[in-house]
Design a protein around this motif. Structure first.
Motif, short mmCIF file in Angstrom:
data_model
loop_
_atom_site.label_atom_id
_atom_site.label_comp_id
_atom_site.label_asym_id
_atom_site.label_seq_id
_atom_site.Cartn_x
_atom_site.Cartn_y
_atom_site.Cartn_z
N UNK A 8 -31.09 20.24 14.36
CA UNK A 8 -31.76 19.01 13.93
C UNK A 8 -32.92 18.69 14.85
N UNK A 9 -32.77 19.00 16.10
CA UNK A 9 -33.75 18.64 17.14
C UNK A 9 -34.92 19.61 17.08
N UNK A 10 -35.80 19.38 16.10
CA UNK A 10 -36.94 20.27 15.94
C UNK A 10 -38.15 19.77 16.73
N UNK A 11 -39.31 20.33 16.46
CA UNK A 11 -40.51 20.01 17.24
C UNK A 11 -40.95 18.56 17.12
N UNK A 12 -40.43 17.84 16.13
CA UNK A 12 -40.78 16.43 15.98
C UNK A 12 -40.06 15.55 17.00
N UNK A 13 -39.03 16.10 17.63
CA UNK A 13 -38.23 15.34 18.57
C UNK A 13 -38.57 15.74 20.00
N UNK A 14 -38.51 14.77 20.90
CA UNK A 14 -38.63 15.08 22.32
C UNK A 14 -37.84 14.05 23.10
N UNK A 15 -37.43 14.43 24.29
CA UNK A 15 -36.71 13.51 25.18
C UNK A 15 -37.40 13.50 26.52
#
Lengths: 113, 112
Positions: free
Chosen positions: A60-67
């Motif tokens: 689910x944690x694709x390139x649209x997500x960051x932390x």
């Protein structure tokens, strides 16, 4: 008892907009996580973070997500360009070590319109 | 067609009765298991955990049983109270991994 705090509790955004969800983990914890829960479904792992880097991430944690851990207390999840299907409750969690229980925050309800 | 969401298994018990909530886990390599309670609009709240070197662990009014042979986990709640009404999730993981995989949840309803 110490707790994980999350802000905001509710976030409404337009599709395509960026959102940042904020979390303050428990102060002596070293491992940080983001999970999400789509309405009526089970809690799903997104990402784990330790020592200022991602330890593990899900599909689910694709390139649209960051932390990011921008300072000594906050832990953030950024979604760059939100989609309708990103609507969910997002939970932050932390633990002292990998073999210790996770403490969850109360969540941020994200609604993408 | 595509389902909107899961239909949670439900368990309805009378106040004062004992409750047993069951869970099947998927990964035989998992060595750490947790039960969480989730009330409406809140985050998962830790109840009890167990490591794979044990088959039973007791807490206050709760007991977790682990059967590794059939990959089954159960949560027993003694003298169930209305405040126990919630969705209960089991979760599995690795002691050195941190990440948890959650089961689908069971909704417990306690009738006064």
């Amino acid at each position: 008892e110490p707790e994980v705090t999350q802000t905001p509790s509710h976030q409404v955004t337009q599709m395509g907009q960026e959102v940042i969800l904020r979390c303050v983990p428990i102060s002596n914890h070293l491992y940080f996580y983001w999970y999400r829960q789509i309405l009526g479904q089970k809690v799903e792992f997104l990402v784990s973070f330790y020592n200022n880097e991602i330890s593990e991430k899900s599909e689910i944690f694709d390139d649209q997500f960051s932390v990011e851990r921008p300072d000594g207390s906050n832990f953030t999840l950024k979604i760059r360009s939100t989609k309708l299907e990103d609507s969910a409750m997002y939970f932050c969690a932390s633990s002292r070590d990998t073999d210790e229980k996770l403490f969850f925050g109360s969540g941020t309800q994200l609604s993408v319109l | 067609g595509e389902s909107v969401g899961l239909h949670l298994p439900t368990l309805s018990v009378q106040e004062g009765d004992n409750s047993i909530i069951n869970c099947a886990y998927s990964n035989s390599a998992s060595d750490y298991f947790i039960w969480y309670k989730q009330e409406s609009g809140k985050g998962p709240q830790f109840i009890i955990d167990i490591r794979s070197n044990m088959d039973k662990r007791q807490g206050q009014r709760v007991t977790v049983l682990l059967n590794k042979t059939v990959k089954h986990l159960s949560l027993q709640i003694a003298a169930t109270q209305p405040g126990d009404s919630a969705v209960y999730f089991c979760a599995e993981g690795r002691l050195q991994g941190g990440k948890l995989i959650f089961g689908q949840g069971t909704e417990l309803s306690v009738k006064p």
